[in-house]
Motif scaffolding. Structure first.
Motif, PDB file in Angstrom:
ATOM      1  N   ASN A 181       0.827  -1.202   0.000  1.00  0.00           N
ATOM      2  CA  ASN A 181       0.000   0.000   0.000  1.00  0.00           C
ATOM      3  C   ASN A 181       0.864   1.256   0.000  1.00  0.00           C
ATOM      4  OD1 ASN A 181      -2.207  -1.685   0.158  1.00  0.00           O
ATOM      5  ND2 ASN A 181      -2.497  -1.411   2.359  1.00  0.00           N
ATOM      6  N   CYS A 182       0.315   2.309  -0.576  1.00  0.00           N
ATOM      7  CA  CYS A 182       1.015   3.595  -0.601  1.00  0.00           C
ATOM      8  C   CYS A 182       0.002   4.697  -0.286  1.00  0.00           C
ATOM      9  CB  CYS A 182       1.649   3.831  -1.970  1.00  0.00           C
ATOM     10  SG  CYS A 182       2.523   5.408  -2.099  1.00  0.00           S
ATOM     11  N   PRO A 183      -0.006   5.229   0.954  1.00  0.00           N
ATOM     12  CA  PRO A 183      -1.002   6.239   1.331  1.00  0.00           C
ATOM     13  C   PRO A 183      -0.760   7.616   0.716  1.00  0.00           C
ATOM     14  CG  PRO A 183       0.491   5.829   3.146  1.00  0.00           C
ATOM     15  CD  PRO A 183       0.825   4.822   2.098  1.00  0.00           C
ATOM     16  N   ASN A 184       0.476   7.884   0.276  1.00  0.00           N
ATOM     17  CA  ASN A 184       0.769   9.184  -0.327  1.00  0.00           C
ATOM     18  C   ASN A 184       1.822   8.998  -1.415  1.00  0.00           C
ATOM     19  OD1 ASN A 184       1.701  11.891  -0.886  1.00  0.00           O
ATOM     20  ND2 ASN A 184       0.692  12.516   1.015  1.00  0.00           N
ATOM     21  N   LEU A 185       1.365   8.982  -2.646  1.00  0.00           N
ATOM     22  CA  LEU A 185       2.255   8.708  -3.774  1.00  0.00           C
ATOM     23  C   LEU A 185       3.291   9.807  -3.965  1.00  0.00           C
ATOM     24  CD1 LEU A 185       2.344   6.391  -5.912  1.00  0.00           C
ATOM     25  CD2 LEU A 185       1.179   7.959  -7.468  1.00  0.00           C
ATOM     26  N   ASN A 186       2.891  11.049  -3.747  1.00  0.00           N
ATOM     27  CA  ASN A 186       3.812  12.162  -3.957  1.00  0.00           C
ATOM     28  C   ASN A 186       4.940  12.163  -2.929  1.00  0.00           C
ATOM     29  OD1 ASN A 186       4.621  14.564  -5.337  1.00  0.00           O
ATOM     30  ND2 ASN A 186       3.804  15.764  -3.633  1.00  0.00           N
ATOM     31  N   GLU A 187       4.618  11.868  -1.672  1.00  0.00           N
ATOM     32  CA  GLU A 187       5.652  11.836  -0.640  1.00  0.00           C
ATOM     33  C   GLU A 187       6.638  10.695  -0.861  1.00  0.00           C
ATOM     34  OE1 GLU A 187       4.006  11.698   3.241  1.00  0.00           O
ATOM     35  OE2 GLU A 187       3.304  13.782   3.223  1.00  0.00           O
ATOM     36  N   ARG A 188       6.144   9.585  -1.348  1.00  0.00           N
ATOM     37  CA  ARG A 188       6.996   8.403  -1.504  1.00  0.00           C
ATOM     38  C   ARG A 188       7.835   8.449  -2.773  1.00  0.00           C
ATOM     39  NH1 ARG A 188       4.800   2.221  -0.651  1.00  0.00           N
ATOM     40  NH2 ARG A 188       6.684   1.115  -1.254  1.00  0.00           N
ATOM     41  N   PHE A 189       7.223   8.882  -3.876  1.00  0.00           N
ATOM     42  CA  PHE A 189       7.918   8.825  -5.164  1.00  0.00           C
ATOM     43  C   PHE A 189       8.102  10.193  -5.810  1.00  0.00           C
ATOM     44  CE2 PHE A 189       5.771   4.521  -5.200  1.00  0.00           C
ATOM     45  CZ  PHE A 189       6.938   3.794  -4.988  1.00  0.00           C
ATOM     46  N   HIS A 190       7.611  11.269  -5.155  1.00  0.00           N
ATOM     47  CA  HIS A 190       7.631  12.603  -5.765  1.00  0.00           C
ATOM     48  C   HIS A 190       6.945  12.555  -7.128  1.00  0.00           C
ATOM     49  CE1 HIS A 190      10.332  13.743  -2.541  1.00  0.00           C
ATOM     50  NE2 HIS A 190      11.133  12.740  -2.872  1.00  0.00           N
ATOM     51  N   MET A 191       5.797  11.913  -7.123  1.00  0.00           N
ATOM     52  CA  MET A 191       5.065  11.681  -8.365  1.00  0.00           C
ATOM     53  C   MET A 191       3.572  11.736  -8.048  1.00  0.00           C
ATOM     54  SD  MET A 191       5.349   8.167 -10.610  1.00  0.00           S
ATOM     55  CE  MET A 191       4.569   7.941 -12.199  1.00  0.00           C
ATOM     56  N   SER A 192       2.827  12.571  -8.747  1.00  0.00           N
ATOM     57  CA  SER A 192       1.390  12.675  -8.496  1.00  0.00           C
ATOM     58  C   SER A 192       0.557  12.478  -9.753  1.00  0.00           C
ATOM     59  CB  SER A 192       1.054  14.027  -7.863  1.00  0.00           C
ATOM     60  OG  SER A 192       1.466  15.088  -8.702  1.00  0.00           O
ATOM     61  N   ASN A 193       1.221  12.309 -10.882  1.00  0.00           N
ATOM     62  CA  ASN A 193       0.510  12.066 -12.133  1.00  0.00           C
ATOM     63  C   ASN A 193       0.951  10.732 -12.720  1.00  0.00           C
ATOM     64  OD1 ASN A 193      -1.104  14.593 -12.678  1.00  0.00           O
ATOM     65  ND2 ASN A 193       0.927  15.478 -12.352  1.00  0.00           N
ATOM     66  N   VAL A 194      -0.018   9.878 -12.957  1.00  0.00           N
ATOM     67  CA  VAL A 194       0.237   8.556 -13.528  1.00  0.00           C
ATOM     68  C   VAL A 194      -0.546   8.465 -14.832  1.00  0.00           C
ATOM     69  CG1 VAL A 194       0.017   6.066 -13.199  1.00  0.00           C
ATOM     70  CG2 VAL A 194       0.529   7.544 -11.236  1.00  0.00           C
ATOM     71  N   ASN A 195       0.159   8.316 -15.934  1.00  0.00           N
ATOM     72  CA  ASN A 195      -0.496   8.272 -17.237  1.00  0.00           C
ATOM     73  C   ASN A 195      -0.667   6.867 -17.788  1.00  0.00           C
ATOM     74  OD1 ASN A 195      -1.185  11.016 -18.418  1.00  0.00           O
ATOM     75  ND2 ASN A 195       0.871  11.389 -17.613  1.00  0.00           N
ATOM     76  N   SER A 196       0.057   5.905 -17.224  1.00  0.00           N
ATOM     77  CA  SER A 196      -0.107   4.511 -17.640  1.00  0.00           C
ATOM     78  C   SER A 196       0.415   3.618 -16.532  1.00  0.00           C
ATOM     79  CB  SER A 196       0.622   4.230 -18.962  1.00  0.00           C
ATOM     80  OG  SER A 196       2.009   4.505 -18.860  1.00  0.00           O
ATOM     81  N   CYS A 197       0.005   2.358 -16.551  1.00  0.00           N
ATOM     82  CA  CYS A 197       0.492   1.432 -15.531  1.00  0.00           C
ATOM     83  C   CYS A 197       0.354  -0.005 -16.009  1.00  0.00           C
ATOM     84  CB  CYS A 197      -0.228   1.638 -14.197  1.00  0.00           C
ATOM     85  SG  CYS A 197      -1.888   0.993 -14.134  1.00  0.00           S
ATOM     86  N   ASN A 198       1.098  -0.869 -15.355  1.00  0.00           N
ATOM     87  CA  ASN A 198       1.075  -2.299 -15.646  1.00  0.00           C
ATOM     88  C   ASN A 198       0.829  -3.034 -14.331  1.00  0.00           C
ATOM     89  OD1 ASN A 198       1.378  -4.879 -16.601  1.00  0.00           O
ATOM     90  ND2 ASN A 198       3.559  -4.708 -17.071  1.00  0.00           N
ATOM     91  N   VAL A 199      -0.363  -3.607 -14.189  1.00  0.00           N
ATOM     92  CA  VAL A 199      -0.687  -4.388 -12.996  1.00  0.00           C
ATOM     93  C   VAL A 199      -0.248  -5.817 -13.264  1.00  0.00           C
ATOM     94  CG1 VAL A 199      -2.486  -5.167 -11.426  1.00  0.00           C
ATOM     95  CG2 VAL A 199      -2.635  -2.894 -12.462  1.00  0.00           C
ATOM     96  N   MET A 200       0.791  -6.237 -12.574  1.00  0.00           N
ATOM     97  CA  MET A 200       1.389  -7.543 -12.845  1.00  0.00           C
ATOM     98  C   MET A 200       0.809  -8.637 -11.951  1.00  0.00           C
ATOM     99  SD  MET A 200       5.164  -5.858 -13.125  1.00  0.00           S
ATOM    100  CE  MET A 200       6.059  -7.260 -13.743  1.00  0.00           C
ATOM    101  N   ASP A 201       0.535  -8.302 -10.692  1.00  0.00           N
ATOM    102  CA  ASP A 201      -0.018  -9.281  -9.749  1.00  0.00           C
ATOM    103  C   ASP A 201      -0.997  -8.593  -8.818  1.00  0.00           C
ATOM    104  OD1 ASP A 201       1.509 -11.813 -10.283  1.00  0.00           O
ATOM    105  OD2 ASP A 201       3.207 -10.516  -9.808  1.00  0.00           O
ATOM    106  N   GLY A 202      -2.098  -9.274  -8.529  1.00  0.00           N
ATOM    107  CA  GLY A 202      -3.050  -8.776  -7.551  1.00  0.00           C
ATOM    108  C   GLY A 202      -4.037  -7.780  -8.120  1.00  0.00           C
TER     109      GLY A 202
END
Length: 246
Positions: A181-202
Protein backbone atom coordinates in the motif's frame (compact mmCIF):
# COMPACT_ATOMS: atom_id res chain seq x y z
CA UNK A 1 -19.48 -35.87 -1.63
CA UNK A 2 -20.40 -33.85 1.45
CA UNK A 3 -19.76 -30.14 1.98
CA UNK A 4 -19.62 -28.33 5.33
CA UNK A 5 -19.96 -24.70 6.36
CA UNK A 6 -17.05 -24.92 8.86
CA UNK A 7 -13.56 -26.49 8.97
CA UNK A 8 -13.13 -30.09 10.15
CA UNK A 9 -16.56 -31.17 8.90
CA UNK A 10 -18.47 -28.99 11.35
CA UNK A 11 -21.70 -27.05 10.97
CA UNK A 12 -24.34 -27.61 8.35
CA UNK A 13 -23.69 -30.52 5.98
CA UNK A 14 -25.09 -31.16 2.53
CA UNK A 15 -24.57 -34.31 0.45
CA UNK A 16 -24.33 -34.50 -3.34
CA UNK A 17 -24.52 -37.47 -5.67
CA UNK A 18 -25.12 -35.53 -8.89
CA UNK A 19 -24.42 -32.16 -10.52
CA UNK A 20 -25.70 -28.98 -8.85
CA UNK A 21 -25.89 -25.69 -10.79
CA UNK A 22 -26.47 -23.48 -7.73
CA UNK A 23 -25.36 -24.66 -4.30
CA UNK A 24 -26.66 -21.63 -2.41
CA UNK A 25 -30.26 -22.30 -3.42
CA UNK A 26 -30.21 -25.32 -1.10
CA UNK A 27 -27.30 -24.58 1.27
CA UNK A 28 -27.93 -21.80 3.81
CA UNK A 29 -24.26 -20.84 4.11
CA UNK A 30 -22.56 -18.91 1.30
CA UNK A 31 -19.14 -20.33 2.21
CA UNK A 32 -17.73 -23.86 2.19
CA UNK A 33 -14.82 -24.55 4.54
CA UNK A 34 -14.41 -28.34 4.31
CA UNK A 35 -15.66 -31.32 2.35
CA UNK A 36 -15.44 -35.10 2.15
CA UNK A 37 -15.26 -36.64 -1.32
CA UNK A 38 -16.32 -40.23 -0.76
CA UNK A 39 -16.67 -41.41 -4.36
CA UNK A 40 -15.81 -40.07 -7.79
CA UNK A 41 -14.05 -36.95 -9.04
CA UNK A 42 -15.67 -33.53 -8.85
CA UNK A 43 -15.09 -29.90 -9.82
CA UNK A 44 -16.24 -27.11 -7.50
CA UNK A 45 -16.88 -23.64 -8.94
CA UNK A 46 -16.94 -20.34 -7.06
CA UNK A 47 -19.95 -19.07 -9.02
CA UNK A 48 -23.28 -20.63 -10.03
CA UNK A 49 -23.78 -22.31 -13.41
CA UNK A 50 -20.24 -23.72 -13.45
CA UNK A 51 -18.42 -20.40 -13.74
CA UNK A 52 -15.50 -18.73 -12.02
CA UNK A 53 -12.49 -20.21 -10.28
CA UNK A 54 -12.44 -24.03 -10.22
CA UNK A 55 -11.24 -26.65 -7.73
CA UNK A 56 -10.63 -30.25 -8.79
CA UNK A 57 -11.58 -32.63 -5.98
CA UNK A 58 -10.49 -36.25 -5.88
CA UNK A 59 -11.61 -38.79 -3.22
CA UNK A 60 -10.42 -37.79 0.24
CA UNK A 61 -11.04 -35.56 3.23
CA UNK A 62 -10.49 -31.81 2.96
CA UNK A 63 -10.60 -30.51 6.52
CA UNK A 64 -9.71 -26.94 5.54
CA UNK A 65 -9.22 -25.58 2.07
CA UNK A 66 -5.53 -25.02 1.48
CA UNK A 67 -5.86 -21.60 -0.16
CA UNK A 68 -6.01 -20.09 3.32
CA UNK A 69 -9.72 -19.62 3.13
CA UNK A 70 -12.72 -21.28 1.62
CA UNK A 71 -14.92 -21.40 -1.43
CA UNK A 72 -16.75 -18.13 -1.51
CA UNK A 73 -19.88 -17.09 -3.32
CA UNK A 74 -20.18 -13.42 -4.23
CA UNK A 75 -23.57 -11.86 -3.63
CA UNK A 76 -24.78 -8.28 -3.92
CA UNK A 77 -28.41 -7.15 -3.69
CA UNK A 78 -29.69 -3.89 -5.19
CA UNK A 79 -32.84 -2.26 -3.75
CA UNK A 80 -34.96 0.35 -5.49
CA UNK A 81 -35.69 2.30 -2.27
CA UNK A 82 -33.64 3.44 0.70
CA UNK A 83 -33.32 1.19 3.75
CA UNK A 84 -33.62 -1.95 1.61
CA UNK A 85 -37.17 -1.27 0.51
CA UNK A 86 -39.01 -1.87 -2.72
CA UNK A 87 -38.09 -4.35 -5.40
CA UNK A 88 -34.69 -5.99 -5.09
CA UNK A 89 -32.36 -7.61 -7.59
CA UNK A 90 -29.54 -10.03 -6.81
CA UNK A 91 -26.24 -10.48 -8.62
CA UNK A 92 -23.52 -13.07 -8.01
CA UNK A 93 -21.21 -12.49 -10.97
CA UNK A 94 -20.09 -9.76 -13.37
CA UNK A 95 -22.96 -7.95 -15.08
CA UNK A 96 -22.13 -5.47 -17.83
CA UNK A 97 -25.66 -4.05 -18.16
CA UNK A 98 -28.03 -3.86 -15.18
CA UNK A 99 -30.43 -1.43 -16.86
CA UNK A 100 -32.64 -4.28 -18.06
CA UNK A 101 -33.12 -5.42 -14.44
CA UNK A 102 -33.94 -2.14 -12.70
CA UNK A 103 -34.14 1.61 -13.30
CA UNK A 104 -33.09 3.04 -9.94
CA UNK A 105 -31.06 1.88 -6.95
CA UNK A 106 -31.09 3.64 -3.58
CA UNK A 107 -29.70 1.02 -1.19
CA UNK A 108 -27.35 -1.95 -1.47
CA UNK A 109 -26.49 -4.97 0.63
CA UNK A 110 -23.27 -6.93 -0.01
CA UNK A 111 -23.76 -10.32 1.61
CA UNK A 112 -20.39 -11.79 0.64
CA UNK A 113 -17.35 -10.95 -1.42
CA UNK A 114 -16.23 -7.62 -2.88
CA UNK A 115 -17.65 -5.68 -5.83
CA UNK A 116 -17.16 -2.57 -7.92
CA UNK A 117 -20.31 -0.80 -9.08
CA UNK A 118 -20.43 1.60 -12.05
CA UNK A 119 -22.88 4.27 -13.18
CA UNK A 120 -22.48 3.31 -16.84
CA UNK A 121 -22.82 -0.02 -18.67
CA UNK A 122 -19.74 -1.99 -19.61
CA UNK A 123 -17.90 -1.26 -16.33
CA UNK A 124 -17.41 2.38 -17.28
CA UNK A 125 -17.97 5.77 -15.67
CA UNK A 126 -17.88 6.61 -11.98
CA UNK A 127 -17.11 3.54 -9.90
CA UNK A 128 -17.28 2.67 -6.23
CA UNK A 129 -15.76 -0.15 -4.19
CA UNK A 130 -18.16 -2.14 -2.02
CA UNK A 131 -17.21 -4.73 0.57
CA UNK A 132 -19.44 -6.88 2.74
CA UNK A 133 -21.92 -4.69 4.58
CA UNK A 134 -25.16 -2.73 4.39
CA UNK A 135 -25.51 0.55 2.53
CA UNK A 136 -28.97 1.81 3.51
CA UNK A 137 -28.53 5.10 1.63
CA UNK A 138 -25.68 4.42 -0.71
CA UNK A 139 -26.15 7.65 -2.70
CA UNK A 140 -25.54 9.72 0.42
CA UNK A 141 -22.56 7.58 1.41
CA UNK A 142 -20.87 7.44 -1.99
CA UNK A 143 -21.96 10.62 -3.72
CA UNK A 144 -23.06 8.58 -6.73
CA UNK A 145 -26.45 8.94 -8.38
CA UNK A 146 -29.17 6.30 -8.40
CA UNK A 147 -28.05 4.82 -11.71
CA UNK A 148 -26.14 1.60 -11.15
CA UNK A 149 -25.60 0.25 -14.62
CA UNK A 150 -22.96 -2.47 -14.18
CA UNK A 151 -21.11 -4.35 -11.45
CA UNK A 152 -17.98 -6.45 -11.32
CA UNK A 153 -16.87 -9.15 -8.88
CA UNK A 154 -13.46 -8.63 -7.30
CA UNK A 155 -11.96 -12.12 -6.97
CA UNK A 156 -10.09 -13.23 -3.89
CA UNK A 157 -6.32 -13.05 -4.39
CA UNK A 158 -3.88 -14.91 -2.15
CA UNK A 159 -0.62 -14.36 -4.00
CA UNK A 160 1.85 -11.52 -4.30
CA UNK A 161 1.10 -7.95 -5.39
CA UNK A 162 3.03 -5.94 -7.95
CA UNK A 163 2.25 -2.98 -10.19
CA UNK A 164 4.36 -0.47 -12.12
CA UNK A 165 3.41 3.18 -12.57
CA UNK A 166 4.61 5.37 -15.43
CA UNK A 167 4.64 9.14 -15.80
CA UNK A 168 3.95 9.02 -19.56
CA UNK A 169 1.51 7.22 -21.80
CA UNK A 170 2.32 3.76 -23.20
CA UNK A 171 4.58 2.79 -20.28
CA UNK A 172 7.00 5.62 -20.96
CA UNK A 173 9.04 7.94 -18.77
CA UNK A 174 9.84 7.47 -15.10
CA UNK A 175 8.72 4.10 -13.67
CA UNK A 176 7.88 3.30 -10.04
CA UNK A 177 7.12 -0.18 -8.72
CA UNK A 178 4.71 -0.98 -5.89
CA UNK A 179 4.29 -4.20 -3.94
CA UNK A 180 2.39 -2.80 -0.95
CA UNK A 181 0.00 0.00 0.00
CA UNK A 182 1.02 3.59 -0.60
CA UNK A 183 -1.00 6.24 1.33
CA UNK A 184 0.77 9.18 -0.33
CA UNK A 185 2.26 8.71 -3.77
CA UNK A 186 3.81 12.16 -3.96
CA UNK A 187 5.65 11.84 -0.64
CA UNK A 188 7.00 8.40 -1.50
CA UNK A 189 7.92 8.82 -5.16
CA UNK A 190 7.63 12.60 -5.76
CA UNK A 191 5.06 11.68 -8.37
CA UNK A 192 1.39 12.68 -8.50
CA UNK A 193 0.51 12.07 -12.13
CA UNK A 194 0.24 8.56 -13.53
CA UNK A 195 -0.50 8.27 -17.24
CA UNK A 196 -0.11 4.51 -17.64
CA UNK A 197 0.49 1.43 -15.53
CA UNK A 198 1.08 -2.30 -15.65
CA UNK A 199 -0.69 -4.39 -13.00
CA UNK A 200 1.39 -7.54 -12.84
CA UNK A 201 -0.02 -9.28 -9.75
CA UNK A 202 -3.05 -8.78 -7.55
CA UNK A 203 -5.97 -6.38 -7.59
CA UNK A 204 -5.65 -2.72 -6.56
CA UNK A 205 -7.53 0.52 -5.96
CA UNK A 206 -6.05 3.83 -7.11
CA UNK A 207 -7.37 7.01 -5.47
CA UNK A 208 -7.19 10.58 -6.76
CA UNK A 209 -6.32 11.92 -3.29
CA UNK A 210 -3.83 10.84 -0.59
CA UNK A 211 -4.86 8.57 2.28
CA UNK A 212 -7.28 6.56 0.14
CA UNK A 213 -9.81 9.34 -0.41
CA UNK A 214 -11.71 10.68 -3.36
CA UNK A 215 -12.65 9.09 -6.63
CA UNK A 216 -11.08 5.68 -7.07
CA UNK A 217 -10.44 3.10 -9.77
CA UNK A 218 -10.35 -0.68 -9.73
CA UNK A 219 -7.17 -2.04 -11.31
CA UNK A 220 -6.99 -5.72 -12.16
CA UNK A 221 -4.03 -7.46 -13.84
CA UNK A 222 -3.25 -6.03 -17.25
CA UNK A 223 -1.66 -3.10 -19.06
CA UNK A 224 -3.29 0.34 -19.04
CA UNK A 225 -1.71 2.53 -21.72
CA UNK A 226 -3.51 5.69 -20.61
CA UNK A 227 -5.66 6.88 -17.71
CA UNK A 228 -8.69 6.68 -20.00
CA UNK A 229 -8.42 2.90 -19.87
CA UNK A 230 -9.21 2.90 -16.13
CA UNK A 231 -11.98 5.53 -16.69
CA UNK A 232 -9.93 8.31 -15.16
CA UNK A 233 -10.84 11.95 -15.80
CA UNK A 234 -7.18 12.91 -15.54
CA UNK A 235 -3.82 11.43 -14.57
CA UNK A 236 -3.82 12.58 -10.94
CA UNK A 237 -3.29 9.74 -8.42
CA UNK A 238 -2.74 10.43 -4.70
CA UNK A 239 -2.71 6.96 -3.11
CA UNK A 240 -2.88 3.27 -3.97
CA UNK A 241 -3.87 0.24 -1.93
CA UNK A 242 -3.97 -3.50 -2.43
CA UNK A 243 -7.42 -5.02 -2.65
CA UNK A 244 -7.33 -7.80 -0.13
CA UNK A 245 -10.21 -9.53 1.64
CA UNK A 246 -10.95 -6.51 3.85
Amino acid sequence: MRIYERPNFQGQMMEFSEDCESVQENFCSHDIYSCNVMEGYWTLYEQPNYRGRQYFMRPGEYRKFSDGGHLRHHRIIFYEDRNFGGQHHECMSDCSDLHSRFEECRSIRVESGMFMIYDRPGFMGTQFYMKKGEYSDYMGMTGMNDCVRSCRVIPKHNGSFKMRLYEHFDMGGQMMELTDNCPNLNERFHMSNVNSCNVMDGHWLMYEQPNYRGRHYYMRPGQYKSFNEWSGNNSRIGSIRRLMDL
